[in-house]
Scaffold this motif. Structure first.
Motif, PDB file in Angstrom:
ATOM      1  N   THR A  54      44.075  98.181  28.160  1.00  0.00           N
ATOM      2  CA  THR A  54      43.720  97.475  26.927  1.00  0.00           C
ATOM      3  C   THR A  54      43.253  96.076  27.301  1.00  0.00           C
ATOM      4  O   THR A  54      44.044  95.248  27.754  1.00  0.00           O
ATOM      5  N   ILE A  55      41.961  95.837  27.131  1.00  0.00           N
ATOM      6  CA  ILE A  55      41.373  94.574  27.548  1.00  0.00           C
ATOM      7  C   ILE A  55      40.487  94.030  26.429  1.00  0.00           C
ATOM      8  O   ILE A  55      40.041  94.775  25.544  1.00  0.00           O
ATOM      9  N   PRO A  56      40.203  92.730  26.429  1.00  0.00           N
ATOM     10  CA  PRO A  56      39.306  92.154  25.417  1.00  0.00           C
ATOM     11  C   PRO A  56      37.858  92.525  25.700  1.00  0.00           C
ATOM     12  O   PRO A  56      37.403  92.468  26.842  1.00  0.00           O
ATOM     13  N   LEU A  57      37.138  92.899  24.670  1.00  0.00           N
ATOM     14  CA  LEU A  57      35.711  93.195  24.761  1.00  0.00           C
ATOM     15  C   LEU A  57      34.970  92.450  23.655  1.00  0.00           C
ATOM     16  O   LEU A  57      35.462  92.375  22.528  1.00  0.00           O
ATOM     17  N   TRP A  58      33.821  91.915  23.987  1.00  0.00           N
ATOM     18  CA  TRP A  58      32.944  91.388  22.955  1.00  0.00           C
ATOM     19  C   TRP A  58      32.059  92.527  22.476  1.00  0.00           C
ATOM     20  O   TRP A  58      31.387  93.179  23.275  1.00  0.00           O
ATOM     21  N   VAL A  59      32.075  92.792  21.192  1.00  0.00           N
ATOM     22  CA  VAL A  59      31.294  93.883  20.618  1.00  0.00           C
ATOM     23  C   VAL A  59      30.277  93.316  19.640  1.00  0.00           C
ATOM     24  O   VAL A  59      30.607  92.482  18.798  1.00  0.00           O
TER      25      VAL A  59
END
Length: 252
Positions: A139-144
């Protein structure tokens, strides 16, 4: 809650010549349950320390563990728009950055994502029950990006519902918040990359914009090894071509 954490007793006080007196503690008798000692910690016991650490971020770099001095230089240079946080290294391989204010914490998180020597630098809000396990770090941060999403749907309420289809919404970027550009909305979301992610919204392709490796692929996607192998094969082919050219030149 019942205490289940391991602790390491220290044999005697003779080995603690370098220790200094800290905060005084008081004895609180534990209770017994089914023949086992049970220590009960209630919300009031940890309230002050929850407030103390609320302005902190947890940071981890995929594939690297920089030395403390290197991290200090990075924070000083890259996060120079806020007061410098206190930098604490944990021997398990991650850092805690304790900011002076929650506003500074949010500004740093909001301004990202970040990379360290072209490797993803993952940041998340500190949590009291945080447990670090790099082997299970999916579970990691993603820019969408939401391309073509009408600006009328850019309210926090609407975006929160839309992004919840991808993962846990965190923040929009500043441009989206202030609507400086309207080609797409950009949102930071915590997503489990071990599971299939939505590929489109309203027949428009979603764009996972950041926290990719140098080759432009998501960590853990398996594409990194393919790209590396392809690059090695290409390098070997080029080397072979150079050798054949050298041999042809030598025998002229």
């Amino acid at each position: 809650m019942a205490a289940k954490e391991k602790f390491e007793p220290i044999e005697g006080l003779g080995n603690n010549h370098g220790s200094q007196m800290g905060k005084p503690l008081t004895y609180v008798p534990p209770s017994m349950r089914d023949g086992k000692l049970v220590v009960k910690i209630v919300a009031d016991d940890i309230k002050s320390h929850e407030e103390l650490w609320n302005s902190a971020l947890i940071g981890y770099i995929l594939g690297d563990t920089p030395y403390a001095r290197s991290m200090d230089n990075y924070v000083t240079t890259v996060w120079n728009f806020v007061a410098k946080p206190k930098i604490l290294y944990h021997e398990e391989g991650y850092y805690i950055f304790k900011f002076q204010t929650i506003e500074d914490r949010d500004l740093v998180l909001h301004t990202g994502p970040y990379t360290y020597h072209k490797k993803p630098f993952l940041l998340k809000n500190w949590e009291i029950d945080f447990y670090f396990d790099p082997e299970c770090l999916s579970t990691i941060p993603l820019w969408v990006k939401f391309p073509g999403l009408p600006a009328g749907y850019w309210s926090p309420e609407a975006l929160s519902k839309l992004v919840s289809g991808v993962g846990k919404p965190l923040y929009t970027d500043k441009i989206t918040a202030e609507m400086e550009k309207i080609s797409y909305a950009k949102v930071l979301v915590e997503a489990d990359v071990s599971q299939p992610l939505p590929q489109c919204f309203n027949n428009r392709k979603l764009k996972k914009d950041q926290y990719k490796n140098k080759g432009g692929t998501l960590p853990g996607s398996g594409q990194e090894e393919k790209d590396k192998k392809k690059k090695e094969e290409s390098s070997m082919a080029s080397k072979s071509d150079r050798q054949r050219t050298a041999e042809a030149t030598r025998w002229r």
